[in-house]
Design an enzyme around this catalytic site. Structure first.
Site, short mmCIF file in Angstrom:
data_model
loop_
_atom_site.label_atom_id
_atom_site.label_comp_id
_atom_site.label_asym_id
_atom_site.label_seq_id
_atom_site.Cartn_x
_atom_site.Cartn_y
_atom_site.Cartn_z
CE1 TYR A 1 18.28 0.54 53.54
CE2 TYR A 1 19.26 2.92 53.51
CZ TYR A 1 18.12 1.73 53.47
OH TYR A 1 16.89 1.92 52.78
N GLY B 1 25.08 -4.04 57.56
CA GLY B 1 24.86 -5.14 58.00
C GLY B 1 23.46 -5.09 58.53
N GLY C 1 19.43 -5.74 58.06
CA GLY C 1 18.57 -4.71 57.47
C GLY C 1 19.33 -3.48 57.11
CG HIS D 1 25.16 -6.04 49.14
ND1 HIS D 1 25.14 -6.89 50.19
CD2 HIS D 1 25.95 -7.24 48.10
CE1 HIS D 1 25.88 -7.77 50.21
NE2 HIS D 1 25.93 -8.04 48.72
CG ASP D 2 20.86 -4.53 52.32
OD1 ASP D 2 21.44 -5.12 52.30
OD2 ASP D 2 20.44 -3.32 52.54
CG ASP E 1 28.16 -11.81 48.51
OD1 ASP E 1 28.29 -10.50 48.63
OD2 ASP E 1 28.99 -12.35 48.82
#
Length: 138
Positions: free
Chosen positions: A43, A45, A47, A63-64, A105
């Site tokens: 996960y 990076g 995508g 985070h995604d 973030d």
């Protein structure tokens, strides 16, 4: 190939949020986002798919998910305001969208810092074709 796109995106977006996120990561972990987190696990990076490989990869998964919840925001390019007080990142500014991006973030950077002891170099530049487990939902 995934690493190439990550580096390309990071280089294009250096004026925006990705540079700020890199600085937060450096503050909380003393590591550079590139290469330490730019292509870690399934996960971290560009995508993501499958099941997170460890606690650090789970930070990226969360985070995604945080970014996915933002509506009408541009989390990879919007700049935001933050400060550092006694080692704590404080998100500021009046724009609610930018503040939410900052909080996403910040949460990831803090999570990386909290999981430094379980960071595994073998998951750096992890090939995404090995991420075959069913994906989790946010």
């Amino acid at each position: 190939m995934r690493t190439f796109w990550i580096v390309a995106v990071l280089l294009v977006g250096v004026e925006g949020n990705l540079l700020q996120f890199n600085k937060m990561i450096k503050i909380m972990t003393k590591k550079n986002a590139i290469p330490s987190y730019s292509s870690y696990g399934c996960y971290c990076g560009w995508g993501g798919r499958g099941r997170p490989k460890d606690a650090t990869d789970r930070c990226c998964f969360v985070h995604d998910c945080c970014y996915e919840k933002l509506t009408d925001c541009s989390p990879k390019t919007d700049t935001y305001s933050y400060s550092l007080k006694s080692g704590v990142i404080i998100c500021g500014g009046n724009d609610p969208c930018k503040k939410q991006i900052c909080e996403c973030d910040k949460a990831a950077a803090v999570c990386f810092g909290e999981n430094l002891s379980t960071y595994k170099k073998r998951y750096m530049f992890y090939p995404d074709f090995l991420c075959t487990d069913p994906s989790e939902t946010c």
